[in-house]
Design a protein around this motif. Structure first.
Motif, PDB file in Angstrom:
ATOM      1  N   ASP B  39     -72.474  41.838  13.931  1.00  0.00           N
ATOM      2  CA  ASP B  39     -72.142  40.567  12.844  1.00  0.00           C
ATOM      3  C   ASP B  39     -71.762  39.538  14.085  1.00  0.00           C
ATOM      4  O   ASP B  39     -71.930  39.625  15.159  1.00  0.00           O
ATOM      5  CB  ASP B  39     -71.141  40.786  12.004  1.00  0.00           C
ATOM      6  CG  ASP B  39     -69.499  41.099  12.802  1.00  0.00           C
ATOM      7  OD1 ASP B  39     -69.701  40.958  13.894  1.00  0.00           O
ATOM      8  OD2 ASP B  39     -68.650  41.725  12.243  1.00  0.00           O
ATOM      9  N   VAL B  45     -73.057  46.383  12.851  1.00  0.00           N
ATOM     10  CA  VAL B  45     -73.393  46.651  11.696  1.00  0.00           C
ATOM     11  C   VAL B  45     -73.961  47.667  11.356  1.00  0.00           C
ATOM     12  O   VAL B  45     -75.069  48.005  11.824  1.00  0.00           O
ATOM     13  CB  VAL B  45     -74.136  45.214  11.184  1.00  0.00           C
ATOM     14  CG1 VAL B  45     -74.442  45.520   9.520  1.00  0.00           C
ATOM     15  CG2 VAL B  45     -73.617  43.775  11.282  1.00  0.00           C
ATOM     16  N   HIS B  84     -74.249  40.920   4.483  1.00  0.00           N
ATOM     17  CA  HIS B  84     -74.803  39.886   5.175  1.00  0.00           C
ATOM     18  C   HIS B  84     -75.904  39.012   4.787  1.00  0.00           C
ATOM     19  O   HIS B  84     -76.837  39.735   4.111  1.00  0.00           O
ATOM     20  CB  HIS B  84     -74.955  40.351   6.880  1.00  0.00           C
ATOM     21  CG  HIS B  84     -73.751  41.110   7.259  1.00  0.00           C
ATOM     22  ND1 HIS B  84     -73.438  42.389   6.828  1.00  0.00           N
ATOM     23  CD2 HIS B  84     -72.854  40.805   8.170  1.00  0.00           C
ATOM     24  CE1 HIS B  84     -72.439  42.696   7.671  1.00  0.00           C
ATOM     25  NE2 HIS B  84     -72.191  41.611   8.451  1.00  0.00           N
ATOM     26  N   LEU B 102     -76.098  39.078  12.448  1.00  0.00           N
ATOM     27  CA  LEU B 102     -75.977  38.955  11.301  1.00  0.00           C
ATOM     28  C   LEU B 102     -74.702  37.760  10.454  1.00  0.00           C
ATOM     29  O   LEU B 102     -73.709  38.029  10.968  1.00  0.00           O
ATOM     30  CB  LEU B 102     -75.868  40.129  10.238  1.00  0.00           C
ATOM     31  CG  LEU B 102     -77.108  41.096  10.405  1.00  0.00           C
ATOM     32  CD1 LEU B 102     -76.938  42.452   9.460  1.00  0.00           C
ATOM     33  CD2 LEU B 102     -78.666  40.456  10.340  1.00  0.00           C
ATOM     34  N   ARG B 104     -71.926  37.070   8.144  1.00  0.00           N
ATOM     35  CA  ARG B 104     -71.339  37.851   6.993  1.00  0.00           C
ATOM     36  C   ARG B 104     -71.372  36.785   5.974  1.00  0.00           C
ATOM     37  O   ARG B 104     -71.363  35.649   5.876  1.00  0.00           O
ATOM     38  CB  ARG B 104     -70.214  38.106   7.388  1.00  0.00           C
ATOM     39  CG  ARG B 104     -69.220  38.745   6.473  1.00  0.00           C
ATOM     40  CD  ARG B 104     -67.900  39.405   6.929  1.00  0.00           C
ATOM     41  NE  ARG B 104     -67.943  40.540   7.671  1.00  0.00           N
ATOM     42  CZ  ARG B 104     -68.281  41.916   7.306  1.00  0.00           C
ATOM     43  NH1 ARG B 104     -68.188  41.994   5.812  1.00  0.00           N
ATOM     44  NH2 ARG B 104     -68.349  42.677   7.917  1.00  0.00           N
ATOM     45  N   GLU B 167     -78.421  30.727  13.089  1.00  0.00           N
ATOM     46  CA  GLU B 167     -78.553  31.467  11.956  1.00  0.00           C
ATOM     47  C   GLU B 167     -79.568  30.593  10.935  1.00  0.00           C
ATOM     48  O   GLU B 167     -79.956  29.395  11.237  1.00  0.00           O
ATOM     49  CB  GLU B 167     -76.968  31.540  11.091  1.00  0.00           C
ATOM     50  CG  GLU B 167     -75.917  32.171  11.803  1.00  0.00           C
ATOM     51  CD  GLU B 167     -74.629  32.040  10.904  1.00  0.00           C
ATOM     52  OE1 GLU B 167     -73.717  32.598  11.322  1.00  0.00           O
ATOM     53  OE2 GLU B 167     -74.636  31.331   9.987  1.00  0.00           O
TER      54      GLU B 167
END
Lengths: 356, 882
Positions: B39, B45, B84, B102, B104, B167
């Motif tokens: 994460d 994860v 996620h 990832l 969340r 992201e």
């Protein structure tokens, strides 16, 4: 007028007591154990000395600090001594540690109608209630409840009130039922109406809506205020509560109580709370209560960015507007400034709007 | 000159590549895709789905995965997990040993049969400087792939993406509507939205012909550029081909600072402007000082065409391409370590052989019409640059073991107490020779301070770090060197990460070659907190109260009620102190998930605490003219203002008595340690006896009766705190019990009650501690199996984490029971069921428990890990030294 020697002695005790406090709290100076012992010895001897005036002994009680075993025994002796003034007896018990001797003595006094006056009996109920609610063996809890229930019909209103408070807080059904019946009757209440409603509120407002409804328009604002808080969880009373909360002809006490309750129960709360905040005709206390309860609602209820922004703007106006002082000197604008800072921190939309 | 430069460059690149056969120096990476899923805080994860061109694998308990693939011209790697946002990366070659982070999501439940709105309210949005997106759907708008309507409760996940930190899926590719031209998107903000069945995981889409309303806040970096795009399409990401496709239209709402509009498709959604005519690319050559597999992150730097997203490329070869960049734009280049940390010593050569004064390069002219935006190797249409690392840099890690260093640093574990903590140092990049460094505090007069010690294995019992500096020799090959640190007693941190270790070359006054910020995180006297410490504490409580799912506040409150019900292990029994120590630790770690800089501070009642019992902190005494209890007074700005207990009385309001709680409590609660008065540490015995009963006139007995019980009554006769069945509903409960635990810690310190090392084994001989045998004896020491009182012995488990139940009702062997049968009048309105799951593993790898574990009494005693630092619990008190 107090005799001079009494005032002088009182001064000495108070000075010793405050010196003791200063030594402990502000520990920058080296701790003077001898001075501490001496102050404690003087305070203990003074409190236990029957020849000293009551006011001097009461003042000395503050200097007892944490007693040793010998002092605990002496305190118990004072507490059980019927010749002592009842306020002194109560203080002796209050300064005693919680142990078997303490509880046995207190229960014995409460069971003996001729022992002690209302101040002692009510004070002991309060003291036991405060000390023993946390964790008790079931048998002892039953004995205490029995002793308290016996005082629900005490001849003294003060003792009855203490007994009801202790038992309702402990969710005692018998005490609650007695209050419900009395409020339904509407007369011969064992305790004042406002207190009875406040205790039902403590027990759980949703359980007592029907009992309390008739009191929303009681002539006593204290009663009305307690009822308003209970009925905030009653959908059928909602419209009337909102009317009371927003009407300048409603006593302020009632408005504040209604706002407190409605803020937790009414989904449309923001519509009138923000309007109250922005209304310069409203009193500072009502505007403050609207702001505070709305802020509390936003802390723990979901809200849209639009609501957050509308509220923040109302807070900003209070922060930047003319100085508003509440009845107890509360500076509404200063509190609004701090709140605006926290709204910025909590809500991105507010942070962006009031970035500067 | 320009012509010559371009003619020389391929030669230079060729020479560099030929002269330094990089691949021969590095282990051959395994074929296919492999690595770890974490994460955004670096935690693994588990059970994420990794899909590469239709081949699927799942991540293991440590987040690792491996997936073999056949040779294909392009790979679309997608990583999905229900909690996620989806991650998608597009590449031409397999990528081994990569960490994929990832984001969340905010997860909630909705009823699709009624209109609903979901709002991304994750606390970490604040940390990222983002605003959460909002999405609304009308009733019955969700259908599955076959068109069947979603029924019952539906799981909703929403995550506003932090594009500035990489992201966002794919490489921002877009294709013109006529399909003839490729372009790229310039994003103003993106959000991931997904609805799925809570158990089957079936995903839902918007019913054809219907649409939802999306409010998507503009990225902070793009706010100044909204004027150029007052209306813009919404796009959704199509994982099948890696292109973004139109999903609706949006207009900018100035009042909200967000794009608002309708969408008809769910996925990752973007507000973007498509660009088709000014794409550029960089051909990036790596110097051998940069490891293959490092990531290149590209940030918009200044002037030129802005873009909100930050593209990241994995540099898996000596020559790499960074593509779909805006032409003639200055960009900041960052090379990341395998653990996603930015190298601070990057040198960019533009062209090769010409170092820039900083890491900013211009992307160069746009590709010619008809050129591929992602040209094939050797990327001759792209602008060439070279990257290398310069000089020595030292990397420092906290709370890690040399035997198992994490792949990447986890900033959420950079917290220490007075106890020894293992740490690591290494050269950030291999060098020609070993390097001597000296570690120091940055400025002993600022923030928290640390002490140092050389590492020893095994670490000696009852020893912590004491030196003010530490010399280390870091091997040339970049391998880790362990060392030990501890907070310097008396100088805890005040703010997050205000204790800084500095690495100097050769001596304490040498050149600074690395640093590491951490926090000496200590439970403090709440009356002495700074305003900042107090506010962080209160905001963490507010967010904990508002947390939904997982271990949330009402669940904790309910666990204490049930633990205090039948078979009460937590009160008036030997496990009183140990049970509450475990309980507090659980809560403190939850608060630290919200804000790692928060500790569970204590209310010290040996003196007046006016700063604690104030409207700006835990609440001032309320005033009800007709009753003796009232709602405590909170200021409007206090995060606790409006606290809702979730109990079915008082309308959820907190209640305490109306005494002046800030007055001096002397005489009401027995002092902990006093030079004159009787005090709690006067006892020598801890309490539990060899027969497992609670010894009267022992420390643990007296601390409960003479300190704990009156403290519960002090502010709360008649209020919540006075009753074990509802006391944990009041946040003051936790300050009170932190004080009780501090009293135990202090007693342990004074009387050396942290265990005894005997023959290399930690023991706790009775009566100073617990009995080790756990015999089933009565108080009279007569064997009687029916008597056993759980919690009386050293090896007894603590409820509810030990998942035990049963015992005859009303007998001493009875265990706490679950809500289904407990009944009572203090059940929270939301009725959460307390799970009988083990105590969760510590987020910090150096602390107890390493794995989810049933806590025993023994685990709670040596809280500092004096006998094994790995058994420490990770807290300490400001006035209780190691």
């Amino acid at each position: 007028m107090r005799p001079h020697y009494e005032i002088a002695f009182l001064s000495v005790v108070l000075a010793l007591s405050s010196a003791l406090h200063a030594v402990l709290v502000h520990a920058q100076a080296p701790f003077d154990a001898d001075a501490y012992r001496e102050a404690k010895r003087v305070a203990t001897e003074t409190f236990l000395d029957r020849t000293k005036p009551k006011t001097v002994r009461v003042a000395a009680a503050n200097g007892l600090r944490y007693p040793d075993d010998k002092t605990f025994a002496a305190l118990l002796s004072v507490g059980n001594d019927r010749r002592e003034d009842e306020e002194i007896r109560l203080l002796a018990f209050q300064r005693h540690r919680y142990d078997d001797e303490y509880i046995e003595s207190v229960l014995k006094i409460l069971a003996t109608a001729s022992d002690g006056g209302a101040i002692l009996r009510a004070g002991l109920i309060d003291d036991v209630s405060q000390r023993t609610t946390f964790k008790l063996p079931p048998e002892l809890r039953a004995r205490i409840v029995t002793a308290f229930r016996a005082r629900l019909t005490d001849r003294s209103p003060l003792v009855r009130l203490s007994a009801f408070r202790a038992l309702v807080a402990a969710q005692d059904l018998q005490a609650v039922d007695l209050l419900v019946e009395a409020l339904r009757r509407g007369r011969n209440l064992p305790i004042p109406k406002a207190s009875a409603i406040a205790l039902l509120d403590l027990d759980g407002p949703t359980k007592h809506i029907a009992t309390v409804r008739p009191y929303l328009h009681d002539e006593d604002p204290q009663v009305q205020a307690q009822a308003a808080h209970v009925l905030s969880s009653d959908p059928d009373s909602r419209a009337e509560l909102v009317r009371l909360a927003t009407s300048t002809s409603t006593p302020e006490l009632v408005r504040v109580a209604a706002l407190r309750g409605l803020s937790r129960e009414d989904e449309s709360f923001e519509t009138y709370a923000i309007a109250l905040m922005r209304n310069p005709e409203e009193t500072p206390d009502v505007r403050h209560q609207a702001m505070k309860t709305m802020a509390g609602r936003l802390n723990y209820e979901k809200s849209s960015p639009e609501t957050q922004l509308r509220f923040a703007e109302a807070v900003r106006r209070l922060a930047e507007g003319p100085r508003l002082l509440g009845a107890k000197g509360l500076d509404v604008g200063e509190e609004a400034k701090k709140l605006l800072g926290n709204l910025r921190r909590s809500f991105p939309a507010v942070r962006k709007r009031y970035a500067q | 000159m320009i012509v010559i430069r371009f003619m020389l460059l391929p030669l230079v690149v060729l020479l560099l590549t030929a002269c330094r056969p990089r691949k021969s120096e590095q282990p051959e990476p395994p074929p296919g895709f492999s690595g770890w899923i974490s994460d955004d805080t670096g935690r693994p994860v588990v059970d994420a789905t990794i899909d590469v061109n239709g081949k699927v694998a799942r991540s293991g308990p440590d987040g690792s995965f491996a997936l073999a693939v056949t040779r294909q011209p392009q790979y679309i790697l997608s990583v999905t997990h229900p909690d996620h946002a989806d991650l998608v990366h597009i590449t031409r070659s397999p990528l081994p040993k990569q960490v994929w982070k990832l984001a969340r999501a905010h997860v909630t439940r909705v009823d699709p049969s009624t209109p609903f709105t979901i709002v991304d309210e994750r606390p970490d949005l604040d940390r990222k400087g983002l605003e959460g997106a909002t999405f609304s759907l009308p009733a019955n708008a969700l259908v599955d792939a076959q068109g069947a309507p979603a029924t019952g409760t539906v799981r909703a996940a929403i995550a506003t993406l932090d594009l500035a930190n990489g992201e966002g899926p794919g490489d921002w590719a877009v294709r013109s509507e006529d399909g003839t031209r490729d372009g790229y998107l310039v994003s103003y903000g993106a959000v991931f939205i997904q609805f799925s069945h809570p158990t089957s995981g079936i995903k839902y889409q918007i019913r054809p012909g219907m649409s939802g309303q999306l409010v998507l806040p503009v990225l902070p970096s793009m706010r100044a550029h909204v004027g150029a795009a007052t209306s813009a399409p919404f796009w959704y990401f199509d994982v099948k081909d890696g292109y973004w496709k139109k999903a609706g239209a949006a207009v900018f709402d100035a009042a909200l600072g967000a794009y608002r509009g309708s969408i008809d498709h769910l996925s990752t959604l973007n507000t973007d402007i498509a660009k088709f005519d000014n794409a550029a690319c960089l051909a990036v050559t790596l110097d051998p000082s940069i490891a293959l597999g490092s990531k290149l992150r590209i940030r918009y730097h200044s002037d030129g065409t802005p873009f909100g997203q930050v593209p990241t490329f994995v540099m898996d070869a000596t020559l790499n391409a960074a593509y779909r960049l805006p032409a003639l734009t200055n960009v900041l280049l960052e090379v990341l370590t395998a653990s996603d940390e930015v190298y601070g010593n990057l040198v960019v050569e533009d062209p090769a052989g010409t170092p820039l004064v900083n890491d900013v390069v211009n992307t160069g002219p746009a590709l010619a019409p008809g050129d591929s935006l992602w040209p094939p190797s050797p990327f001759t249409t792209c602008k060439p640059i070279l990257l290398r690392l310069e000089t020595t840099q030292v990397e420092l890690r906290i709370n890690e073991l040399s035997s198992a260093p994490r792949l990447r640093d986890d900033p959420t574990d950079d917290y220490v107490t007075w106890a020894p903590t293992f740490a690591l140092a290494r050269l950030a990049a291999p060098g020609p020779s070993d390097v001597d460094v000296v570690l120091t505090n940055d400025d002993p007069n600022l923030g928290g301070n640390l002490r140092f010690a050389a590492h020893q294995s095994p670490w000696p019992v009852d020893t912590t770090a004491t030196a003010t500096t530490l010399s280390l020799t870091l091997p040339a090959d970049g391998s880790w060197v362990p060392f030990v640190i501890a907070g310097e007693f008396g100088t805890p941190s005040i703010n997050d990460k205000d204790a800084i270790i500095v690495a100097h070359l050769d001596s304490a006054n040498g050149t600074k070659v690395g640093d590491k910020a951490l926090m000496v995180r200590i439970r403090k006297n709440a009356n002495d907190l700074s305003a900042s410490e107090r506010d962080r504490f209160l905001f963490a409580w507010k967010n904990f109260r508002n947390k939904i799912g997982g271990l949330h506040y009402v669940l904790v409150q309910e666990a204490h009620r049930l633990a205090s019900s039948a078979g009460d292990e937590a009160h008036m029994q030997p496990a009183f102190l140990s049970w509450h120590r475990a309980f507090l630790l659980l809560v403190e770690r939850e608060l630290q998930r919200i804000d790692p800089s928060v500790a569970l501070h204590y209310w010290d009642w040996d003196a007046a605490a006016p700063n604690v019992f104030s409207a700006d902190f835990i609440g001032a005494a309320g005033n009800n003219p007709v009753d003796s209890v009232a709602e405590p007074v909170f200021s409007s700005a206090n995060p606790l203002n409006g606290w809702n207990t979730d109990l079915p009385f008082n309308g959820g309001e907190l209640r305490r008595n109306e005494d002046d709680h800030a007055r001096d409590p002397a005489g009401a609660m027995k002092p902990l340690d006093h030079p004159v008065d009787p005090s709690l540490i006067d006892y020598d015995d801890y309490g539990p006896t060899s027969s497992g009963v609670f010894a009267v006139n022992s420390f643990s007995d007296d601390v409960e009766k003479s300190s704990h019980n009156p403290a519960h009554g002090w502010p709360c006769g008649g209020g919540h705190l006075a009753f074990p069945s509802r006391s944990a509903a009041d946040p003051l409960f936790y300050l009170l019990h932190s004080q009780i635990d501090r009293q135990w810690a202090y007693f342990q310190r004074v009387h050396a009650r942290l265990g005894v090392a005997s023959g290399g084994v930690l023991t706790f001989p009775a009566p100073e501690h617990y009995d080790n045998t756990g015999a089933w004896n009565t108080p009279g020491n007569v064997a009687d199996p029916s008597f056993r009182q759980q919690g009386s012995f050293l090896e007894d488990g603590l409820w509810p984490w030990d998942a035990t139940s049963g015992g005859a009702p009303g007998t001493v062997g009875e265990r706490p029971i679950n809500q289904a049968t407990a009944g009572g009048t203090n059940i929270p309105v939301s009725m959460p069921l307390v799970p009988s799951t083990p105590f969760p593993a510590s987020l910090q790898p150096n602390l107890w428990p390493a794995l989810d574990t049933v806590p025993l009494n023994r685990h709670m005693i040596d809280y500092l890990g004096k006998f094994n630092p790995l058994d420490g619990l990770g807290f300490g008190y400001d006035d209780v030294s190691y």
